[in-house]
Design an enzyme around this catalytic site. Structure first.
Site, PDB file in Angstrom:
ATOM      1  N   LYS A 193       0.798  -1.234   0.000  1.00 29.82           N
ATOM      2  CA  LYS A 193       0.000   0.000   0.000  1.00 29.82           C
ATOM      3  C   LYS A 193       0.823   1.273   0.000  1.00 29.82           C
ATOM      4  O   LYS A 193       0.431   2.258  -0.616  1.00 29.82           O
ATOM      5  CB  LYS A 193      -0.963  -0.020   1.167  1.00 29.82           C
ATOM      6  CG  LYS A 193      -2.006  -1.090   0.949  1.00 29.82           C
ATOM      7  CD  LYS A 193      -3.017  -1.099   2.046  1.00 29.82           C
ATOM      8  CE  LYS A 193      -4.210  -1.861   1.572  1.00 29.82           C
ATOM      9  NZ  LYS A 193      -5.415  -1.054   1.527  1.00 29.82           N
ATOM     10  N   GLY A 241     -10.037  -4.741   4.655  1.00 31.13           N
ATOM     11  CA  GLY A 241     -10.484  -3.837   5.707  1.00 31.13           C
ATOM     12  C   GLY A 241      -9.916  -4.120   7.089  1.00 31.13           C
ATOM     13  O   GLY A 241     -10.339  -3.507   8.067  1.00 31.13           O
ATOM     14  N   HIS A 270     -16.716  -3.463   4.372  1.00 27.91           N
ATOM     15  CA  HIS A 270     -15.799  -3.195   3.268  1.00 27.91           C
ATOM     16  C   HIS A 270     -15.987  -4.139   2.082  1.00 27.91           C
ATOM     17  O   HIS A 270     -15.156  -4.190   1.188  1.00 27.91           O
ATOM     18  CB  HIS A 270     -14.332  -3.211   3.728  1.00 27.91           C
ATOM     19  CG  HIS A 270     -14.068  -2.258   4.854  1.00 27.91           C
ATOM     20  ND1 HIS A 270     -14.238  -0.907   4.718  1.00 27.91           N
ATOM     21  CD2 HIS A 270     -13.679  -2.459   6.136  1.00 27.91           C
ATOM     22  CE1 HIS A 270     -13.951  -0.312   5.863  1.00 27.91           C
ATOM     23  NE2 HIS A 270     -13.620  -1.238   6.743  1.00 27.91           N
ATOM     24  N   ARG A 304      -6.285  -6.324 -11.717  1.00 25.65           N
ATOM     25  CA  ARG A 304      -7.015  -7.493 -12.238  1.00 25.65           C
ATOM     26  C   ARG A 304      -8.385  -7.041 -12.733  1.00 25.65           C
ATOM     27  O   ARG A 304      -8.748  -5.878 -12.579  1.00 25.65           O
ATOM     28  CB  ARG A 304      -7.215  -8.493 -11.107  1.00 25.65           C
ATOM     29  CG  ARG A 304      -7.937  -7.831  -9.929  1.00 25.65           C
ATOM     30  CD  ARG A 304      -8.408  -8.797  -8.886  1.00 25.65           C
ATOM     31  NE  ARG A 304      -8.608  -8.154  -7.603  1.00 25.65           N
ATOM     32  CZ  ARG A 304      -9.661  -7.449  -7.222  1.00 25.65           C
ATOM     33  NH1 ARG A 304     -10.672  -7.285  -8.060  1.00 25.65           N
ATOM     34  NH2 ARG A 304      -9.726  -6.894  -6.034  1.00 25.65           N
ATOM     35  N   LYS A 340     -18.240  -4.965  -1.218  1.00 23.29           N
ATOM     36  CA  LYS A 340     -19.215  -4.304  -2.079  1.00 23.29           C
ATOM     37  C   LYS A 340     -20.473  -5.167  -2.226  1.00 23.29           C
ATOM     38  O   LYS A 340     -20.381  -6.389  -2.296  1.00 23.29           O
ATOM     39  CB  LYS A 340     -18.603  -4.048  -3.451  1.00 23.29           C
ATOM     40  CG  LYS A 340     -17.419  -3.092  -3.375  1.00 23.29           C
ATOM     41  CD  LYS A 340     -16.561  -3.126  -4.610  1.00 23.29           C
ATOM     42  CE  LYS A 340     -15.297  -2.288  -4.386  1.00 23.29           C
ATOM     43  NZ  LYS A 340     -14.284  -2.537  -5.435  1.00 23.29           N
ATOM     44  N   GLU A 392      -6.276   2.687  -3.476  1.00 22.60           N
ATOM     45  CA  GLU A 392      -5.471   1.565  -3.952  1.00 22.60           C
ATOM     46  C   GLU A 392      -5.757   1.275  -5.414  1.00 22.60           C
ATOM     47  O   GLU A 392      -6.726   1.777  -5.977  1.00 22.60           O
ATOM     48  CB  GLU A 392      -5.687   0.304  -3.093  1.00 22.60           C
ATOM     49  CG  GLU A 392      -7.075  -0.288  -3.179  1.00 22.60           C
ATOM     50  CD  GLU A 392      -7.185  -1.619  -2.405  1.00 22.60           C
ATOM     51  OE1 GLU A 392      -6.158  -2.198  -2.018  1.00 22.60           O
ATOM     52  OE2 GLU A 392      -8.326  -2.069  -2.212  1.00 22.60           O
TER      53      GLU A 392
HETATM   54  P1  ADP Z   1      -8.437  -2.814   2.082  1.00 23.74           P
HETATM   55  O1  ADP Z   1      -7.338  -3.145   1.117  1.00 23.74           O
HETATM   56  O2  ADP Z   1      -8.237  -3.431   3.430  1.00 23.74           O
HETATM   57  O3  ADP Z   1      -9.802  -3.033   1.512  1.00 23.74           O
HETATM   58  P2  ADP Z   1      -8.565   0.077   1.535  1.00 23.74           P
HETATM   59  O4  ADP Z   1      -7.412   0.991   1.660  1.00 23.74           O
HETATM   60  O5  ADP Z   1      -9.038  -0.286   0.157  1.00 23.74           O
HETATM   61  O6  ADP Z   1      -8.248  -1.254   2.388  1.00 23.74           O
HETATM   62  O7  ADP Z   1      -9.782   0.657   2.345  1.00 23.74           O
HETATM   63  C1  ADP Z   1     -10.956  -0.074   2.534  1.00 23.74           C
HETATM   64  C2  ADP Z   1     -12.097   0.822   2.983  1.00 23.74           C
HETATM   65  O8  ADP Z   1     -11.753   1.491   4.220  1.00 23.74           O
HETATM   66  C3  ADP Z   1     -12.438   1.938   2.023  1.00 23.74           C
HETATM   67  O9  ADP Z   1     -13.320   1.521   0.983  1.00 23.74           O
HETATM   68  C4  ADP Z   1     -13.095   2.908   2.983  1.00 23.74           C
HETATM   69  O10 ADP Z   1     -14.406   2.445   3.278  1.00 23.74           O
HETATM   70  C5  ADP Z   1     -12.256   2.801   4.239  1.00 23.74           C
HETATM   71  N1  ADP Z   1     -11.134   3.778   4.227  1.00 23.74           N
HETATM   72  C6  ADP Z   1      -9.866   3.551   3.822  1.00 23.74           C
HETATM   73  N2  ADP Z   1      -9.110   4.676   3.924  1.00 23.74           N
HETATM   74  C7  ADP Z   1      -9.935   5.646   4.405  1.00 23.74           C
HETATM   75  C8  ADP Z   1      -9.764   7.043   4.714  1.00 23.74           C
HETATM   76  N3  ADP Z   1      -8.607   7.669   4.556  1.00 23.74           N
HETATM   77  N4  ADP Z   1     -10.853   7.720   5.165  1.00 23.74           N
HETATM   78  C9  ADP Z   1     -12.053   7.098   5.321  1.00 23.74           C
HETATM   79  N5  ADP Z   1     -12.268   5.788   5.057  1.00 23.74           N
HETATM   80  C10 ADP Z   1     -11.231   5.067   4.604  1.00 23.74           C
END
Ligand code: ADP
Length: 447
Positions: free
Chosen positions: A116, A165, A235, A291, A237, A287
Site C-alpha cells: 500500500k 479492511g 468493506h 485485475r 461491495k 489503492e
Molecule cells: P483494504 O485493502 O483493506 O480493503 P482500503 O485501503 O481499500 O483497504 O480501504 C478499505 C475501505 O476502508 C475503504 O473503501 C473505505 O471504506 C475505508 N477507508 C480507507 N481509507 C480511508 C480514509 N482515509 N478515510 C475514510 N475511510 C477510509
C-alpha cells in the site's frame, strides 16, 4: 492468437472467461477441486482437469497443480479471474518461467500495487491525487502524534500489508491516537505478520468511486469511466453502478484522463482499477487493483465492450480494439451481488439448489454458475450470481432491477435477494444519495 487458455478459477467468473474464449474461437480448459467436479464451469469448458482436494490452498491456489494442468493440456495462457492467484506476483513469475502467458499485468506492476505504501507513492509520482497522510510507514507513537497533528483529526491508521479492511483504526482526537496506533499495529501483526502502519486523513462521508483503466502494455491506455461502489458491508461491495450518480461529465473526463495517462506511463498491460474515495468534489487514491473486478459488467454494459476479450487480445500482443474517442457512455447499469447467505446475519448458506430460474428480457444479464440441482460447496466464496441491468437512464435501470429480481427463483438456500428488494424501496437508493457508511447504518436500523 492463443489456441487454448486455462482458467485458474471457479464459479461465475470462470464461466465468464469460458464464454469470451468460445466467442473468440479459443479452446478453454477448466480446473477444479474435487468439490467442484459437477460445477458449471467444468461442464461448459472444452476440457477440465481436477487439480486437488477442496481446500483452495491445495487446489485453486496451488502453483504446481495449475502449472501441471497447463502442461498436460497444452494451454498457452492462463486467465486468473479475480481473487485466488490473480494478484500474486510470484505466480505470474512462475507462469512466465514455464513459458506460459499470464493474462494480466506484469509481475512488477502487481508487486508495486500490492504494497500500500509503494502503491500510494507510485500513484503520487504518476500525478494521481492521494489522501493526505504520512510519507510511508510510521514507526513510533511520537511520530504518529506529530503527523496526526499536522494533517488534522480525525485520522485513520492503516496496515501497510492490509487487505479486506483489517488493521484499520480511526482516531477522532489526540486522546485516541495511542489506543488506535497500538491496536492497528497489533491487529496488523496478527493478520499479516507485519506491524508496519501508516496514517491518513479520515474522510467522514466519502463515496467509493473507482476508475476502470486498460493498458496495451506498450505505452497506450484508455479509461472507461467510473463505477460507484459505495454500498458496502464490512468493506465488501454489495451493489455497484455505472456511471456514478454524482459524478459530472467534466469530473469523469478529468480523473479518467489522469488515470489513463498514469498507467500509460508505466506501460501497464490489461485491465486495472484505480480506487478512490470521493468527497466534496475531490478524488483521493486509496489503492489500485491489478485485475478484472467482480463488478466489471456494469462498465461493459454502459460502454458496450467485452473486457475479458480485450484482456486476452492484449495478452496475445494485439492492440486495444478501441481508442478513447470510440468509448461513449450509454445509459446506466447496476449490478447486485447475490450471495448464498442468511439474513440478517449474512451467515453462509451453502446447500442444494432445488429450483433455479434466471431472469431475462431487455437489458438483463445474469452471470451465475447455478443450475437446478447444483450443490453449493461450503469451501469457497458465497457469491452465487451477479444480476446486471442496463437502462437508458438510472430510473429505467432501477425499474428493470426490481422487475428482474421479481423473476428470479433460487430455492433451497438462503440468499441476499430480499436485501435488494428492500433497498429498492429506499428513497436514498432511488435518488442515489449514499456514502460508504450508508448501508451499515441502514442495516443496523432495519435488519
Ligand atoms: P483494504 O485493502 O483493506 O480493503 P482500503 O485501503 O481499500 O483497504 O480501504 C478499505 C475501505 O476502508 C475503504 O473503501 C473505505 O471504506 C475505508 N477507508 C480507507 N481509507 C480511508 C480514509 N482515509 N478515510 C475514510 N475511510 C477510509
Amino acid at each position: 492468437m492463443f489456441d487454448k487458455i486455462l482458467i485458474a478459477n471457479r464459479g461465475e467468473i470462470a464461466l465468464r472467461v469460458v464464454r469470451a474464449c468460445r466467442e473468440m474461437g479459443i479452446r478453454s480448459v477448466a480446473v477444479h477441486s474435487t468439490a467442484d467436479a459437477d460445477a458449471m464451469h467444468v461442464r461448459m469448458a472444452d476440457e477440465a482437469v481436477c487439480i486437488g482436494p477442496p481446500p483452495s490452498s491445495q487446489s485453486y491456489l496451488s502453483f504446481p497443480a495449475i502449472l501441471s494442468a497447463c502442461e498436460i493440456t497444452g494451454a498457452q495462457a492462463i486467465h486468473p479471474g479475480y481473487g485466488f492467484l490473480s494478484e500474486n506476483a510470484a505466480f505470474v513469475q512462475a507462469v512466465e518461467d514455464h513459458g506460459i502467458v499470464f493474462i494480466g499485468p506484469r509481475a512488477e506492476h502487481i508487486r508495486i500495487m500490492g504494497d500500500k505504501i509503494t502503491a500510494k507513492e507510485t500513484a503520487r509520482t504518476l500525478g494521481i491525487p492521494v489522501v493526505p497522510g504520512s510519507d510511508g510507514g510510521v514507526p513510533t507513537l511520537a511520530e504518529a502524534r506529530r503527523i496526526a497533528g499536522e494533517i488534522g483529526y480525525p485520522v485513520i491508521i492503516k496496515a501497510t500489508a492490509g487487505g479486506g479492511g483489517r488493521g484499520m483504526k480511526v482516531a477522532h482526537s489526540p486522546d485516541e491516537i495511542e489506543t488506535a496506533f497500538g491496536t492497528a499495529r497489533s491487529e496488523a501483526k496478527a493478520a499479516f505478520g507485519n506491524d508496519e502502519v501508516y496514517i491518513e486523513k479520515y474522510l467522514q462521508k466519502p463515496r467509493h468511486i473507482e476508475i476502470q483503466v486498460f493498458g496495451d502494455g506498450k505505452g497506450g491506455a484508455v479509461h472507461l469511466g467510473e463505477r460507484d461502489c459505495s454500498l458496502q458491508r464490512r468493506h465488501q461491495k454489495v451493489l455497484e453502478e455505472a456511471p456514478g450518480p454524482v459524478i459530472r461529465p467534466e469530473e469523469r473526463e478529468r480523473i479518467g484522463r489522469i488515470c489513463a495517462e498514469a498507467v500509460a506511463k508505466i506501460n501497464y498491460a490489461g485491465a486495472g482499477t484505480i480506487e478512490f474515495l470521493y468527497e466534496d468534489g475531490a478524488f483521493y487514491f486509496i489503492e489500485m487493483n491489478t485485475r478484472l473486478q467482480v463488478e466489471h459488467p456494469v462498465t461493459e454494459a454502459v460502454f458496450g465492450v467485452d473486457l475479458v476479450r480485450e484482456q486476452i487480445r492484449v495478452a496475445a500482443g494485439l492492440p486495444l480494439s478501441f481508442r478513447q474517442e470510440d468509448l461513449r457512455l450509454n445509459g446506466h447499469a447496476i449490478e447486485v451481488r447475490i450471495n448464498a447467505e442468511k439474513l440478517p446475519g449474512f451467515s453462509p448458506s451453502p446447500g442444494r439448489i432445488t429450483q433455479y430460474h434466471a431472469p431475462g428480457g431487455l437489458g438483463v444479464r445474469m452471470d451465475s454458475a447455478l443450475y437446478d440441482g447444483y450443490r453449493i460447496p461450503p469451501y469457497y466464496d458465497s457469491l452465487i450470481a451477479k444480476l446486471i441491468v442496463h437502462g437508458r437512464d438510472r430510473d429505467e435501470a432501477l425499474a428493470r432491477l426490481g422487475r428482474a429480481l421479481s423473476e428470479l427463483i433460487v430455492d433451497g438456500v438462503d440468499t441476499t435477494v430480499p436485501l435488494f428488494h428492500a433497498l429498492l424501496r429506499e428513497p436514498a437508493i432511488r435518488e442515489g444519495r449514499y456514502d460508504i457508511h450508508w448501508l451499515e447504518r441502514w442495516l443496523r436500523e432495519n435488519m
